[in-house]
Design an enzyme around this catalytic site. Structure first.
Site, PDB file in Angstrom:
ATOM      1  N   TYR A 117       0.824  -1.205   0.000  1.00 38.91           N
ATOM      2  CA  TYR A 117       0.000   0.000   0.000  1.00 38.91           C
ATOM      3  C   TYR A 117       0.858   1.253   0.000  1.00 38.91           C
ATOM      4  O   TYR A 117       2.073   1.187   0.216  1.00 38.91           O
ATOM      5  CB  TYR A 117      -0.959   0.003   1.199  1.00 38.91           C
ATOM      6  CG  TYR A 117      -0.307   0.345   2.532  1.00 38.91           C
ATOM      7  CD1 TYR A 117       0.516  -0.561   3.194  1.00 38.91           C
ATOM      8  CD2 TYR A 117      -0.514   1.583   3.136  1.00 38.91           C
ATOM      9  CE1 TYR A 117       1.098  -0.237   4.419  1.00 38.91           C
ATOM     10  CE2 TYR A 117       0.057   1.912   4.358  1.00 38.91           C
ATOM     11  CZ  TYR A 117       0.866   1.002   4.992  1.00 38.91           C
ATOM     12  OH  TYR A 117       1.444   1.326   6.185  1.00 38.91           O
ATOM     13  N   ARG A 167       8.238   4.053  -4.653  1.00 36.51           N
ATOM     14  CA  ARG A 167       8.303   3.063  -3.559  1.00 36.51           C
ATOM     15  C   ARG A 167       7.268   1.959  -3.773  1.00 36.51           C
ATOM     16  O   ARG A 167       7.523   0.790  -3.463  1.00 36.51           O
ATOM     17  CB  ARG A 167       8.077   3.751  -2.206  1.00 36.51           C
ATOM     18  CG  ARG A 167       8.241   2.775  -1.035  1.00 36.51           C
ATOM     19  CD  ARG A 167       8.214   3.466   0.303  1.00 36.51           C
ATOM     20  NE  ARG A 167       6.931   4.091   0.547  1.00 36.51           N
ATOM     21  CZ  ARG A 167       6.656   4.867   1.596  1.00 36.51           C
ATOM     22  NH1 ARG A 167       7.583   5.112   2.501  1.00 36.51           N
ATOM     23  NH2 ARG A 167       5.471   5.398   1.746  1.00 36.51           N
ATOM     24  N   ARG A 201      -8.091 -20.236  -1.753  1.00 43.04           N
ATOM     25  CA  ARG A 201      -7.067 -20.083  -0.716  1.00 43.04           C
ATOM     26  C   ARG A 201      -6.012 -21.187  -0.802  1.00 43.04           C
ATOM     27  O   ARG A 201      -6.318 -22.375  -0.674  1.00 43.04           O
ATOM     28  CB  ARG A 201      -7.696 -20.074   0.682  1.00 43.04           C
ATOM     29  CG  ARG A 201      -6.678 -19.733   1.767  1.00 43.04           C
ATOM     30  CD  ARG A 201      -7.318 -19.620   3.139  1.00 43.04           C
ATOM     31  NE  ARG A 201      -6.318 -19.225   4.124  1.00 43.04           N
ATOM     32  CZ  ARG A 201      -5.464 -20.066   4.716  1.00 43.04           C
ATOM     33  NH1 ARG A 201      -5.514 -21.355   4.444  1.00 43.04           N
ATOM     34  NH2 ARG A 201      -4.570 -19.624   5.579  1.00 43.04           N
ATOM     35  N   HIS A 217      -1.467 -21.216  -0.112  1.00 41.47           N
ATOM     36  CA  HIS A 217      -0.331 -20.341   0.193  1.00 41.47           C
ATOM     37  C   HIS A 217       0.518 -20.040  -1.033  1.00 41.47           C
ATOM     38  O   HIS A 217       1.093 -18.970  -1.159  1.00 41.47           O
ATOM     39  CB  HIS A 217       0.546 -20.958   1.284  1.00 41.47           C
ATOM     40  CG  HIS A 217      -0.113 -20.956   2.641  1.00 41.47           C
ATOM     41  ND1 HIS A 217      -1.222 -21.722   2.921  1.00 41.47           N
ATOM     42  CD2 HIS A 217       0.177 -20.282   3.773  1.00 41.47           C
ATOM     43  CE1 HIS A 217      -1.582 -21.519   4.183  1.00 41.47           C
ATOM     44  NE2 HIS A 217      -0.750 -20.648   4.724  1.00 41.47           N
ATOM     45  N   LYS A 246       6.520  -2.005   2.046  1.00 44.31           N
ATOM     46  CA  LYS A 246       5.318  -1.402   2.648  1.00 44.31           C
ATOM     47  C   LYS A 246       4.125  -2.339   2.444  1.00 44.31           C
ATOM     48  O   LYS A 246       3.261  -2.107   1.596  1.00 44.31           O
ATOM     49  CB  LYS A 246       5.066  -0.015   2.038  1.00 44.31           C
ATOM     50  CG  LYS A 246       4.137   0.853   2.895  1.00 44.31           C
ATOM     51  CD  LYS A 246       4.229   2.300   2.476  1.00 44.31           C
ATOM     52  CE  LYS A 246       3.213   3.181   3.174  1.00 44.31           C
ATOM     53  NZ  LYS A 246       3.342   3.245   4.634  1.00 44.31           N
ATOM     54  N   GLU A 300      11.806   2.413  14.578  1.00 45.83           N
ATOM     55  CA  GLU A 300      10.877   3.427  14.057  1.00 45.83           C
ATOM     56  C   GLU A 300       9.600   3.336  14.867  1.00 45.83           C
ATOM     57  O   GLU A 300       9.463   2.463  15.735  1.00 45.83           O
ATOM     58  CB  GLU A 300      10.602   3.210  12.561  1.00 45.83           C
ATOM     59  CG  GLU A 300       9.912   1.901  12.249  1.00 45.83           C
ATOM     60  CD  GLU A 300       9.651   1.690  10.764  1.00 45.83           C
ATOM     61  OE1 GLU A 300       9.495   2.665  10.018  1.00 45.83           O
ATOM     62  OE2 GLU A 300       9.591   0.511  10.355  1.00 45.83           O
ATOM     63  N   LEU A 341      10.938   1.143   7.480  1.00 50.04           N
ATOM     64  CA  LEU A 341      10.439   1.606   6.189  1.00 50.04           C
ATOM     65  C   LEU A 341      11.152   2.907   5.837  1.00 50.04           C
ATOM     66  O   LEU A 341      11.264   3.795   6.681  1.00 50.04           O
ATOM     67  CB  LEU A 341       8.927   1.864   6.278  1.00 50.04           C
ATOM     68  CG  LEU A 341       8.317   2.307   4.958  1.00 50.04           C
ATOM     69  CD1 LEU A 341       8.172   1.132   3.998  1.00 50.04           C
ATOM     70  CD2 LEU A 341       6.967   2.978   5.174  1.00 50.04           C
TER      71      LEU A 341
HETATM   72  N1  PDD Z   1       2.745   5.027   7.450  1.00 49.67           N
HETATM   73  N2  PDD Z   1       7.310   3.702   9.121  1.00 49.67           N
HETATM   74  C1  PDD Z   1       6.156   3.023   9.094  1.00 49.67           C
HETATM   75  C2  PDD Z   1       6.081   1.708   9.785  1.00 49.67           C
HETATM   76  C3  PDD Z   1       5.038   3.550   8.421  1.00 49.67           C
HETATM   77  O1  PDD Z   1       3.900   2.852   8.385  1.00 49.67           O
HETATM   78  C4  PDD Z   1       5.144   4.817   7.784  1.00 49.67           C
HETATM   79  C5  PDD Z   1       3.991   5.427   7.048  1.00 49.67           C
HETATM   80  C6  PDD Z   1       6.370   5.497   7.857  1.00 49.67           C
HETATM   81  C7  PDD Z   1       6.588   6.849   7.199  1.00 49.67           C
HETATM   82  O2  PDD Z   1       6.590   6.730   5.799  1.00 49.67           O
HETATM   83  P1  PDD Z   1       6.105   7.952   4.864  1.00 49.67           P
HETATM   84  O3  PDD Z   1       6.915   9.124   5.260  1.00 49.67           O
HETATM   85  O4  PDD Z   1       6.409   7.485   3.495  1.00 49.67           O
HETATM   86  O5  PDD Z   1       4.634   8.164   5.133  1.00 49.67           O
HETATM   87  C8  PDD Z   1       7.436   4.908   8.517  1.00 49.67           C
HETATM   88  C9  PDD Z   1       1.550   5.464   6.768  1.00 49.67           C
HETATM   89  C10 PDD Z   1       1.347   6.943   6.816  1.00 49.67           C
HETATM   90  C11 PDD Z   1       0.361   4.671   7.276  1.00 49.67           C
HETATM   91  O6  PDD Z   1       0.519   3.466   7.424  1.00 49.67           O
HETATM   92  O7  PDD Z   1      -0.725   5.234   7.485  1.00 49.67           O
END
Ligand code: PDD
Length: 287
Positions: free
Chosen positions: A33, A52, A100, A102, A149, A182, A207
């Site tokens: 996403y 990304r 379904r 895997h 992501k 993070e 991320l």
């Molecule tokens: N999240 N780290 C994680 C685990 C994240 O889920 C996100 C973003 C970031 C920051 O990434 P960016 O600057 O590209 O938004 C770092 C989004 C906003 C969400 O899941 O809603």
């Protein structure tokens, strides 16, 4: 006005939008996403977000649902139909719907794509910037491919809920050796006593946030020194400022960690000057 969502080639009412019961995103979190901010009718850092997305798809050997130009058209159309001037769009691609199993589904199974958009209230963000937020720290318990992501966000969901139940708003993952990774949905930054901006390297373990990348450009413009290195929880607690970056919050000051104040317990000046300059530096795409 009813909200509109895009689902596999169609614009449908948000309340009617649905995917197949055997969608692999639903069954295996087999999807990726992006969340991208919209401000004053401009999409912020679209190119970096779509780059990304391509990387996430590639890492999971998932097919892109459409080309870049078509995708950009659909994103803008969803934003237009929802009349979003300030807000976000959310885009999800999964490996599609299949019985379904895997193993990957048969070659040619079309990916599922959904895009939604919503308006947000800029005054709510302003309040958050003025007060700062409280966070807790938690042991890192995620898989080691959080650089992709994916929609597999269960540890992040549990961490945020734990923070909420502790009277805080967010949580920071700390690894076994005490290193700050993070936050549950943001990257973490500190401002040291010497005024350096520090954030951990993003090649693995976190991320690589788009806001983080653009903030490095912002810091350059402001003449601030950025150092990409690991730092421990103790250093974070002793920092002059701590803040989070993400597309939804841009640059949010942290004023309390595990019930202890950061510096004097008020938002700092570095994060606010970064926020003031952020949108001048970021890429802006008109809706
Ligand atoms: N999240 N780290 C994680 C685990 C994240 O889920 C996100 C973003 C970031 C920051 O990434 P960016 O600057 O590209 O938004 C770092 C989004 C906003 C969400 O899941 O809603």
């Amino acid at each position: 006005m009813s909200r509109i969502a895009y689902v596999n080639g169609q614009y449908v009412r948000h309340s009617d939008a649905a995917v197949h019961v055997e969608d692999r995103g639903f069954q295996f979190a087999d999807g990726v996403y992006e969340v991208c901010e919209v401000r004053h009718g401009m999409i912020v850092d679209l190119t970096r977000h779509l780059n990304r997305l391509d990387r996430s798809l590639g890492e999971l050997r998932m097919a892109a649902p459409m080309g870049r130009a078509a995708l950009t058209f659909v994103i803008r159309e969803v934003l237009r139909r929802n009349r979003v001037k300030n807000g976000i769009f959310y885009l999800q691609v999964t490996r599609g719907a299949a019985r379904r199993d895997h193993y990957f589904p048969a070659e040619g199974t079309p990916p599922t794509i959904t895009i939604t958009a919503k308006s947000t209230d800029p005054s709510a963000a302003a309040k958050k910037y003025a007060s700062g937020i409280k966070v807790i720290t938690l042991p890192e318990n995620r898989w080691d491919r959080v650089d992709i992501k994916t929609v597999g966000l269960l540890p992040n969901v549990l961490a945020k809920q734990q923070a909420k139940e502790a009277g805080a708003q967010d949580a920071i993952f700390i690894d076994r050796s005490g290193i700050v990774m993070e936050a549950a949905s943001s990257n973490v930054w500190i401002v040291t006593r010497d005024g350096e901006l520090v954030t951990r390297p993003a090649e693995h373990g976190i991320l690589k946030g788009i806001t983080r990348t653009t903030l490095i450009d912002v810091a350059k413009k402001l003449g601030l020194k950025v150092v990409e290195r690991e730092f421990k929880a103790e250093e974070m607690l002793a920092a002059r400022e701590v803040f989070f970056t993400s597309a939804t919050g841009i640059c949010v000051p942290i004023v309390q960690i595990d019930n202890k104040p950061v510096a004097n317990g008020h938002p700092g000046t570095v994060s606010s000057s970064i926020r003031d300059t952020f949108f001048d530096v970021a890429e802006k795409t008109a809706i």
